[in-house]
Design a protein around this motif. Sequence first.
Motif, PDB file in Angstrom:
ATOM      1  N   VAL A 191      -2.071  -4.328  -5.001  1.00 14.66           N
ATOM      2  CA  VAL A 191      -2.651  -3.191  -4.832  1.00 14.66           C
ATOM      3  C   VAL A 191      -2.531  -2.205  -6.143  1.00 14.66           C
ATOM      4  O   VAL A 191      -1.580  -2.203  -6.717  1.00 14.66           O
ATOM      5  CB  VAL A 191      -1.878  -2.415  -3.658  1.00 14.66           C
ATOM      6  N   CYS A 200      -6.547  -3.445 -10.657  1.00 15.24           N
ATOM      7  CA  CYS A 200      -6.136  -4.574  -9.795  1.00 15.24           C
ATOM      8  C   CYS A 200      -6.816  -5.959 -10.293  1.00 15.24           C
ATOM      9  O   CYS A 200      -5.877  -7.067 -10.233  1.00 15.24           O
ATOM     10  CB  CYS A 200      -6.858  -4.443  -8.460  1.00 15.24           C
ATOM     11  N   ASN A 225       0.925  -1.145  -0.143  1.00 13.32           N
ATOM     12  CA  ASN A 225       0.098  -0.069   0.003  1.00 13.32           C
ATOM     13  C   ASN A 225       0.840   1.269  -0.060  1.00 13.32           C
ATOM     14  O   ASN A 225       0.771   2.332  -0.866  1.00 13.32           O
ATOM     15  CB  ASN A 225      -0.876  -0.078   1.329  1.00 13.32           C
ATOM     16  N   THR A 251      -6.950  -3.376  -3.464  1.00  9.76           N
ATOM     17  CA  THR A 251      -6.405  -4.515  -3.053  1.00  9.76           C
ATOM     18  C   THR A 251      -7.147  -5.855  -3.250  1.00  9.76           C
ATOM     19  O   THR A 251      -8.289  -5.869  -2.888  1.00  9.76           O
ATOM     20  CB  THR A 251      -5.988  -4.455  -1.525  1.00  9.76           C
TER      21      THR A 251
END
Lengths: 141, 141, 94, 94
Positions: free
Chosen positions: A93, A106, A15, A28
């Motif tokens: 992420v 993602c 992150n 995510t």
Amino acid sequence: MSYLVHAPIDVARLNSEVSAAHLGGATTFIGSVRRSPEDGPVEAIEYTAYQEMADREFHRIVAEVSDRWPNTRVALQHRLGHVPTGEASMAVVAASPHRSDAFAACRYVVEEAKKRVPIWKKEIIEGGTARWCGNSAERIG
Amino acid sequence: MSYLVHAPIDVARLNSEVSAAHLGGATTFIGSVRRSPEDGPVEAIEYTAYQEMADREFHRIVAEVSDRWPNTRVALQHRLGHVPTGEASMAVVAASPHRSDAFAACRYVVEEAKKRVPIWKKEIIEGGTARWCGNSAERIG
Amino acid sequence: MSRSFGTDSTGSTISVCLRFFARYAEVLGTDAVTVELQAPATVAHAVSYVRELLPNGATLPEKPLVAVNLEHVLPHQSIHDGDELAFLPPLAGG
Amino acid sequence: MSRSFGTDSTGSTISVCLRFFARYAEVLGTDAVTVELQAPATVAHAVSYVRELLPNGATLPEKPLVAVNLEHVLPHQSIHDGDELAFLPPLAGG
């Protein structure tokens, strides 16, 4: 730096790799080793890879994200070796100014990874047996 | 328990709320207060809500997820009050045996929240001015 | 405050609570008023009341987003004695 | 180990490294062999070599997933001296 790790995946670090003040949306995905009734009592998965190619393929996928979603940043790791039930095998992420791009990028990485990256898994069943698995269309883990 | 919080969002807690050994895929969305060139120097956002209705609407959305994706669990929080640039205003986690359901359910909650949940934001601009904002089609934060 | 609104003051009336949020509360200078409307009434009647009789009410849109008793509703929705109507500026959660 | 394969042993040959992963390495009992193939050769020739000449090679599929020098390729892809061919069981990352 490799996308392949032999220790537990540090999602917070992924992150922080992609976060930036202008990227308001982050999606995510975490894939974990699961124990499901239909699979029997899986206690862990052994992941192995063709490491040079896996890293190269992940690198290509990340580059494709930059081409398709220029404002979007992605970070990812795939774990190798013995991964106990409940722990993450892969985390991706994607951070973007636009939430639809964060979701799409993602998802793209997850789907392409499953299709293209040479990684294999052997389920370790309680009692000591083991079996090799392949990705099917909609199963995880 | 309310979906509305006045302190920083604890994403790890949301993750642990939905995690289970049979749910191998988890998708998380985190919306953060962003500072983007076109917006000017936003230093924070003040979030306010019609709290009784916002909680009820979040509850309905979560129930809709259970109807549409019976194996999928979701957890979410929306922060209210003063949220500085870079901090999360909303986080949604969806965990499922199937990654496509995890993605779809997470996205559903985010989109429905933006359409239906009575929450408002006032951008606090550096220098002390402020302006009310509305959700447009594809902007985040 | 409590006010009545309607063309025929001899008919029955209902009392409803109007709540205002965010920018609407700022421009109207209040976050709630209780008003009396002639029955039968709809959301649209309550909106007219606000736009015609409250200070700065005309700055609200003709068809604002309104919730009755915590549910999103359309303008033709009937309202009843004791209902809570919430006037919602464009939503901005997320 | 090093072996040669081809119908005409007087033609030129190429030497390629064949690598096996996961289940393929287990069933073949090896993770790499260097072999000589008659030129010109394709991925399909290397696959035939494995299936016909390596112990348990026939248990591999007729069209396994193969990568040459770290790239996924199709069976008709030409291969050259010094190439590394990887035989990839069904992928299972994620």
